[in-house]
Structures are given as structure tokens and as C-alpha cells.
Design an enzyme around this catalytic site. Structure first.
Site, mmCIF file in Angstrom:
data_model
loop_
_atom_site.group_PDB
_atom_site.id
_atom_site.type_symbol
_atom_site.label_atom_id
_atom_site.label_comp_id
_atom_site.label_asym_id
_atom_site.label_seq_id
_atom_site.Cartn_x
_atom_site.Cartn_y
_atom_site.Cartn_z
ATOM 1 N N SER A 1 0.956 -1.136 -0.018
ATOM 2 C CA SER A 1 -0.112 0.104 0.005
ATOM 3 C C SER A 1 0.938 1.097 -0.027
ATOM 4 C CB SER A 1 -0.998 -0.054 1.300
ATOM 5 O OG SER A 1 -1.623 1.177 1.417
ATOM 6 N N ASP B 1 -8.119 -5.064 0.687
ATOM 7 C CA ASP B 1 -9.008 -4.295 -0.367
ATOM 8 C C ASP B 1 -10.189 -4.093 0.404
ATOM 9 O OD1 ASP B 1 -9.544 -2.901 -2.582
ATOM 10 O OD2 ASP B 1 -11.122 -4.291 -3.302
ATOM 11 N N PHE C 1 -9.518 8.876 7.672
ATOM 12 C CA PHE C 1 -9.344 9.165 6.326
ATOM 13 C C PHE C 1 -10.414 8.639 5.381
ATOM 14 C CE2 PHE C 1 -7.692 5.189 7.347
ATOM 15 C CZ PHE C 1 -7.589 4.318 6.208
#
Length: 201
Positions: free
Chosen positions: A11, A72, A154
């Protein structure tokens, strides 16, 4: 568990990297991410969270010849047929999540539905260079707020209120969020797997 084990987290997302490192640090696991090493850019062509996580994890595992985890995750909103789902990141114009939240709130409003139910889902895949893998799923149910609140977190956190709370995820500190979030729950399953199988890293 022995100290100084290494794992790649495929990531470049600073928020996700911070969460993963914070949760795995007590286990003595060094997490190498896109901030530290080269992580291949791959196209997420999967139709499920697991497929996309596997694509990312396997590419990085082969590149660095180390075990790799990738996740994911996405937000699934009932009123709009489970969207954005696996397209959660790409749903936001230019991956601008402020714009993505505005777009989502507008799309829900246009349905004229009072149904604000939603959930965050996450699948973490642990992949090895030889292609073997194991997956771990996490989910948190909640609802979509009518406006953004909070400055922490976030992504779509400012509009997601987990069930049993009146605050958005963007109003939770990291410790509090990690205990109940979709990623936190998937990670707890992963950690349990690590502690029960010390030779997997």
C-alpha cells in the site's frame, strides 16, 4: 512469537499504513510498505475485495520475495445498491475523498430514500511468492450521516457512523477505531492466525 519478522504491506495509503504498523508493532513485526520499498503498481481487476487484495499482495510478494499482506476495502451503501463497493477509492473524483463524500451524499439524496444503512468491508490477504494465500475478512455496520463531521481518520470516515455510536469514524482516535473498524477486525483475525501459526512469516 519471535521478534524482527518482516512483512510487506502492499500500500501507498498513509492512513492504512499507519493503522497496520500500529496494530502489528506489539507483535514485533516490521512492516515494509510503499513508503519504504518498491511496490508494483497493479490494476485492480477483481470483482470482489478478496480478488483485488490477492492481486496486490501477490505482485508485491513476488517482487520482494517476502510474504506480503494487502487489503481491499470499501464502503457499501444500501440505498444505492451497495455502491461504491469495490470501486470505493475510484468512486472519488481524482481520489479526492472530500469530493467523493459530496458525490455520495448527493447520490443518496437523489434516491429519495430514508435508508441510510451502510457497512465498511475489508479483506486482508496474506500471499507468498509461490502464490499460496490466506484471507481474513472484517466488517462494521453503520449508517451514512447527512453531513461530514470530524477531522481524524481518512477516506469516507467523516460520513460513516458505526452502529451503536453517534459519532463518525473521523471523531474516533486511532486506538478506539482500530478496535471496531472493518480493517481492525480483519487484522485481529490475521493476528490470531499469526499467533497460532508462528512459522507463517
Amino acid at each position: 512469537m519471535q521478534k524482527s519478522k518482516k512483512i510487506i504491506f502492499a500500500s501507498h495509503n498513509k492512513g492504512k499504513i499507519s493503522e497496520i504498523k500500529e496494530i502489528l508493532y506489539p507483535l514485533g513485526i516490521t512492516v515494509l510498505s510503499g513508503e519504504d520499498i518498491e511496490i508494483p503498481e497493479v490494476e485492480e481487476t477483481g470483482k470482489t475485495f478478496e480478488e483485488n487484495a490477492y492481486i496486490k499482495a501477490l505482485a508485491a510478494a513476488k517482487k520482494q520475495n517476502l510474504p506480503c499482506i494487502a487489503d481491499d476495502s470499501g464502503l457499501c451503501v444500501d440505498a444505492i445498491g451497495g455502491k461504491p463497493g469495490v470501486y470505493t477509492a475510484r468512486y472519488a473524483p481524482n481520489r479526492n475523498f472530500e469530493m467523493g463524500m459530496d458525490k455520495l451524499l448527493k447520490e443518496i439524496k437523489e434516491t429519495n430514500s430514508n435508508n441510510r444503512a451502510a457497512h465498511f468491508a475489508c479483506v486482508i490477504v496474506l500471499a507468498y511468492p509461490n502464490g499460496n494465500f490466506k484471507s481474513f475478512e472484517g466488517r462494521v455496520d453503520g449508517s451514512i450521516a447527512t453531513q461530514k463531521t470530524g477531522k481524524l481518520g481518512f477516506g469516507y470516515d467523516p460520513i460513516f457512523i458505526p452502529t451503536g455510536f453517534t459519532r463518525s469514524f473521523a471523531e474516533f482516535d486511532s486506538d478506539e477505531k482500530n478496535k471496531i473498524s472493518h480493517r481492525g477486525r480483519a487484522l485481529q483475525k490475521f493476528i490470531q492466525y499469526l499467533t497460532e501459526n508462528e512459522d507463517v512469516l
